[in-house]
Design an enzyme around this catalytic site. Structure first.
Site, mmCIF file in Angstrom:
data_model
loop_
_atom_site.group_PDB
_atom_site.id
_atom_site.type_symbol
_atom_site.label_atom_id
_atom_site.label_comp_id
_atom_site.label_asym_id
_atom_site.label_seq_id
_atom_site.Cartn_x
_atom_site.Cartn_y
_atom_site.Cartn_z
ATOM 1 N N GLY A 1 8.502 -0.934 -9.781
ATOM 2 C CA GLY A 1 7.740 -1.837 -10.659
ATOM 3 C C GLY A 1 7.587 -1.246 -12.054
ATOM 4 O O GLY A 1 7.344 -0.050 -12.187
ATOM 5 N N THR B 1 3.211 3.690 -12.761
ATOM 6 C CA THR B 1 2.831 2.500 -11.987
ATOM 7 C C THR B 1 1.410 2.100 -12.360
ATOM 8 O O THR B 1 0.545 2.965 -12.538
ATOM 9 C CB THR B 1 2.922 2.750 -10.457
ATOM 10 O OG1 THR B 1 2.167 1.733 -9.778
ATOM 11 C CG2 THR B 1 2.360 4.089 -10.036
ATOM 12 N N LYS C 1 -28.008 -16.996 -9.944
ATOM 13 C CA LYS C 1 -27.238 -16.444 -11.065
ATOM 14 C C LYS C 1 -26.382 -17.537 -11.689
ATOM 15 O O LYS C 1 -25.947 -18.462 -11.019
ATOM 16 C CB LYS C 1 -26.343 -15.302 -10.572
ATOM 17 C CG LYS C 1 -27.146 -14.068 -10.165
ATOM 18 C CD LYS C 1 -26.291 -12.828 -10.166
ATOM 19 C CE LYS C 1 -26.238 -12.181 -11.529
ATOM 20 N NZ LYS C 1 -25.537 -10.934 -11.551
ATOM 21 N N ASP D 1 -1.614 4.839 -7.488
ATOM 22 C CA ASP D 1 -1.763 5.166 -6.063
ATOM 23 C C ASP D 1 -0.994 6.413 -5.643
ATOM 24 O O ASP D 1 -0.642 6.554 -4.473
ATOM 25 C CB ASP D 1 -1.314 3.960 -5.216
ATOM 26 C CG ASP D 1 0.115 3.551 -5.509
ATOM 27 O OD1 ASP D 1 0.692 4.040 -6.500
ATOM 28 O OD2 ASP D 1 0.666 2.730 -4.753
ATOM 29 N N ARG E 1 15.163 -2.906 -8.098
ATOM 30 C CA ARG E 1 14.991 -2.450 -6.726
ATOM 31 C C ARG E 1 16.388 -2.464 -6.116
ATOM 32 O O ARG E 1 17.130 -3.429 -6.286
ATOM 33 C CB ARG E 1 14.000 -3.340 -5.991
ATOM 34 C CG ARG E 1 12.604 -3.223 -6.598
ATOM 35 C CD ARG E 1 11.476 -3.577 -5.670
ATOM 36 N NE ARG E 1 10.254 -2.862 -6.033
ATOM 37 C CZ ARG E 1 9.261 -3.356 -6.804
ATOM 38 N NH1 ARG E 1 9.369 -4.574 -7.305
ATOM 39 N NH2 ARG E 1 8.198 -2.644 -7.071
ATOM 40 N N ARG F 1 -1.029 -3.348 -5.196
ATOM 41 C CA ARG F 1 -0.361 -3.211 -3.882
ATOM 42 C C ARG F 1 -1.380 -2.843 -2.803
ATOM 43 O O ARG F 1 -2.355 -3.551 -2.638
ATOM 44 C CB ARG F 1 0.792 -2.207 -3.961
ATOM 45 C CG ARG F 1 1.945 -2.763 -4.778
ATOM 46 C CD ARG F 1 3.238 -2.204 -4.359
ATOM 47 N NE ARG F 1 3.331 -0.807 -4.769
ATOM 48 C CZ ARG F 1 4.438 -0.097 -4.711
ATOM 49 N NH1 ARG F 1 5.538 -0.648 -4.262
ATOM 50 N NH2 ARG F 1 4.476 1.135 -5.092
ATOM 51 N N GLY G 1 -18.545 -5.820 -14.796
ATOM 52 C CA GLY G 1 -19.842 -6.110 -14.180
ATOM 53 C C GLY G 1 -19.700 -7.115 -13.050
ATOM 54 O O GLY G 1 -20.537 -8.014 -12.888
ATOM 55 N N ASP H 1 -0.565 0.867 -10.396
ATOM 56 C CA ASP H 1 -1.388 0.939 -9.179
ATOM 57 C C ASP H 1 -2.200 2.234 -9.079
ATOM 58 O O ASP H 1 -3.176 2.281 -8.331
ATOM 59 C CB ASP H 1 -0.504 0.812 -7.928
ATOM 60 C CG ASP H 1 0.329 -0.456 -7.943
ATOM 61 O OD1 ASP H 1 -0.093 -1.423 -8.597
ATOM 62 O OD2 ASP H 1 1.410 -0.477 -7.318
ATOM 63 N N SER I 1 -23.392 -17.194 -12.942
ATOM 64 C CA SER I 1 -21.998 -17.113 -12.507
ATOM 65 C C SER I 1 -21.822 -15.851 -11.680
ATOM 66 O O SER I 1 -22.653 -14.950 -11.738
ATOM 67 C CB SER I 1 -21.064 -17.046 -13.708
ATOM 68 O OG SER I 1 -21.248 -15.820 -14.392
ATOM 69 N N ASP J 1 6.003 5.557 -5.664
ATOM 70 C CA ASP J 1 6.315 6.367 -4.472
ATOM 71 C C ASP J 1 7.642 5.993 -3.827
ATOM 72 O O ASP J 1 8.323 6.859 -3.283
ATOM 73 C CB ASP J 1 5.157 6.345 -3.469
ATOM 74 C CG ASP J 1 4.871 4.955 -2.923
ATOM 75 O OD1 ASP J 1 5.329 3.972 -3.536
ATOM 76 O OD2 ASP J 1 4.198 4.865 -1.882
ATOM 77 N N GLU K 1 -5.228 -7.181 -4.402
ATOM 78 C CA GLU K 1 -4.206 -7.978 -3.696
ATOM 79 C C GLU K 1 -3.942 -7.446 -2.282
ATOM 80 O O GLU K 1 -3.525 -8.197 -1.409
ATOM 81 C CB GLU K 1 -2.905 -8.045 -4.506
ATOM 82 C CG GLU K 1 -2.182 -6.727 -4.642
ATOM 83 C CD GLU K 1 -0.862 -6.845 -5.415
ATOM 84 O OE1 GLU K 1 -0.363 -7.948 -5.622
ATOM 85 O OE2 GLU K 1 -0.354 -5.778 -5.822
HETATM 86 P P1 ADP Z 1 8.117 2.004 -6.581
HETATM 87 O O1 ADP Z 1 8.893 3.178 -7.055
HETATM 88 O O2 ADP Z 1 7.402 1.309 -7.682
HETATM 89 O O3 ADP Z 1 7.235 2.359 -5.386
HETATM 90 P P2 ADP Z 1 9.959 0.606 -4.738
HETATM 91 O O4 ADP Z 1 9.159 0.922 -3.516
HETATM 92 O O5 ADP Z 1 10.483 -0.763 -4.896
HETATM 93 O O6 ADP Z 1 9.166 0.898 -6.085
HETATM 94 O O7 ADP Z 1 11.189 1.645 -4.774
HETATM 95 C C1 ADP Z 1 12.113 1.619 -5.850
HETATM 96 C C2 ADP Z 1 13.481 1.957 -5.350
HETATM 97 O O8 ADP Z 1 13.476 3.294 -4.798
HETATM 98 C C3 ADP Z 1 14.004 1.093 -4.222
HETATM 99 O O9 ADP Z 1 14.548 -0.121 -4.680
HETATM 100 C C4 ADP Z 1 15.096 1.977 -3.631
HETATM 101 O O10 ADP Z 1 16.271 1.919 -4.404
HETATM 102 C C5 ADP Z 1 14.472 3.372 -3.769
HETATM 103 N N1 ADP Z 1 13.840 3.734 -2.489
HETATM 104 C C6 ADP Z 1 12.642 3.346 -2.020
HETATM 105 N N2 ADP Z 1 12.426 3.826 -0.763
HETATM 106 C C7 ADP Z 1 13.536 4.533 -0.439
HETATM 107 C C8 ADP Z 1 13.959 5.255 0.731
HETATM 108 N N3 ADP Z 1 13.192 5.357 1.821
HETATM 109 N N4 ADP Z 1 15.178 5.840 0.691
HETATM 110 C C9 ADP Z 1 15.969 5.756 -0.393
HETATM 111 N N5 ADP Z 1 15.631 5.080 -1.505
HETATM 112 C C10 ADP Z 1 14.438 4.474 -1.547
#
Ligand code: ADP
Length: 324
Positions: free
Chosen positions: A14, A129, A216, A133, A75, A175, A189, A131, A218, A106, A225
């Site tokens: 993303g 990201t 209140k 996270d 992706r 996510r 708030g 997120d 509002s 991740d 999500e």
């Molecule tokens: P983000 O990096 O934001 O978490 P994604 O989860 O869509 O985004 O992962 C981005 C890309 O990383 C995927 O499209 C894929 O090419 C690669 N990727 C994700 N998971 C794996 C995995 N288990 N093994 C190999 N490549 C991966």
């Protein structure tokens, strides 16, 4: 290990505001240390396709303030298989690229970690990201900007909610994590914040609606999500059935949270991380993520950043409840 002279940089997964500032920092810091930097377009897909271009220092002029990513992101399913990663490695060999800096989340780091081991090639991760996270860093690039974008949008929703005396369920991204929802909720708030990390919030919300909502003007309920009770639409529908007299609306902020010019904080974070990634490579680091912990640059193994879970700030959760 042979001296690193040529490196690649890519953005994957993303997109997030500040990715361009990170690309710029990698290119400029790399050049400062005598490295030749190549841009790999469209993430791992571009690596497989050999969509690789030289990035001289001037090529990143005027991008620090731009949202999105000039290298584009994708992706890529093919990269999930060994054959795809072998193709990607062959392309790196063709260009003489000896190490790769991956700006992403991740999923991207999982791919980087696997390829790094399979082909003995250094991969350095920069967390990009909205997120927030990822374990091993207090902040990720894009998170700060996304909070401001969401807050601005919710402030506007609050205006119409107050005018009509309505209850708005506003869904924000993140996510499976509630960082963005929690920060946005506190800054706006909000009268309720539903995040995946905390169970039983719907019960508290019902109590609030039964006791206070009628008095209140509002109410804003922020829904992450990834909340286990469902998204804003599902939750609002259930609550409406239980409280037929309340005027309830929903709003899903969606992709506006990913775009826009990065905040000053994200630009500075991206610049620090980009430069730290180059230093890590020059220090012979192989498979790590750059983080910022207590405002200091930190290095964490990619494997840890993927496997370990970063929890939301429990004090912030308590604070949100205290201030309703
Ligand atoms: P983000 O990096 O934001 O978490 P994604 O989860 O869509 O985004 O992962 C981005 C890309 O990383 C995927 O499209 C894929 O090419 C690669 N990727 C994700 N998971 C794996 C995995 N288990 N093994 C190999 N490549 C991966």
């Amino acid at each position: 290990m042979e001296e690193i002279k040529k490196i690649g940089v890519l953005t994957s997964g993303g997109d997030a505001p500040g990715m361009n500032a990170a690309i710029r920092a990698v290119v400029r810091a790399g050049s400062h240390h005598g490295l030749e930097v190549f841009g790999i377009n469209r993430g791992y897909q571009g690596m497989i396709d050999g969509d690789i271009i030289p990035l001289p220092p001037t090529s990143v002029s005027g991008i620090i303030q731009k949202g999105g990513t000039i290298l584009q992101t994708a992706r890529c399913m093919e990269f999930m298989e060994y054959e795809g990663r072998k193709k990607a490695y062959d392309q790196l060999q063709r260009f003489g690229i000896q190490a790769v800096i991956v700006i992403g989340g991740d999923g991207s780091f999982t791919g980087a970690s696997i390829m790094s081991k399979e082909f003995d090639i250094p991969f350095i991760g920069i967390p990009g990201t909205i997120d927030n996270d990822l374990y091993g860093t207090d902040v990720t690039i894009g998170y700060d900007t996304a909070i401001s974008t969401a807050v601005e949008a919710v402030d506007k929703i609050r205006d119409t909610a107050s005018s009509h005396g309505r209850i708005f369920f506003v869904e924000v991204m993140g996510r499976n994590a509630g960082f963005l929802a929690l920060s946005t909720g506190i800054a706006c708030g909000a009268e309720g914040i539903l995040v995946p990390e905390e169970k039983g919030q719907l019960g508290k919300l019902r109590k609030y609606l039964a006791e206070r909502a009628a008095h209140k003007k509002s109410s804003i309920i922020i829904v992450a999500e990834g909340d286990e009770e469902g998204g804003a639409i599902t939750i609002a529908k259930r609550i409406q059935e239980e409280f037929p007299n309340l005027s309830i609306r929903t709003s899903i902020l969606g992709h506006i949270q990913r775009g826009g010019s990065p905040s000053a904080y994200d630009r500075i974070t991206a610049s620090r991380m980009g430069s730290a990634a180059i230093e890590a490579l020059l220090d012979d680091q192989k498979s790590i993520m750059i983080g910022i912990v207590n405002n200091e640059v930190a290095y964490v193994p990619l494997s840890k950043s993927i496997k370990l879970h970063k929890d939301v700030d429990r004090d912030l959760l308590k604070l949100a409840e205290e201030l309703v």
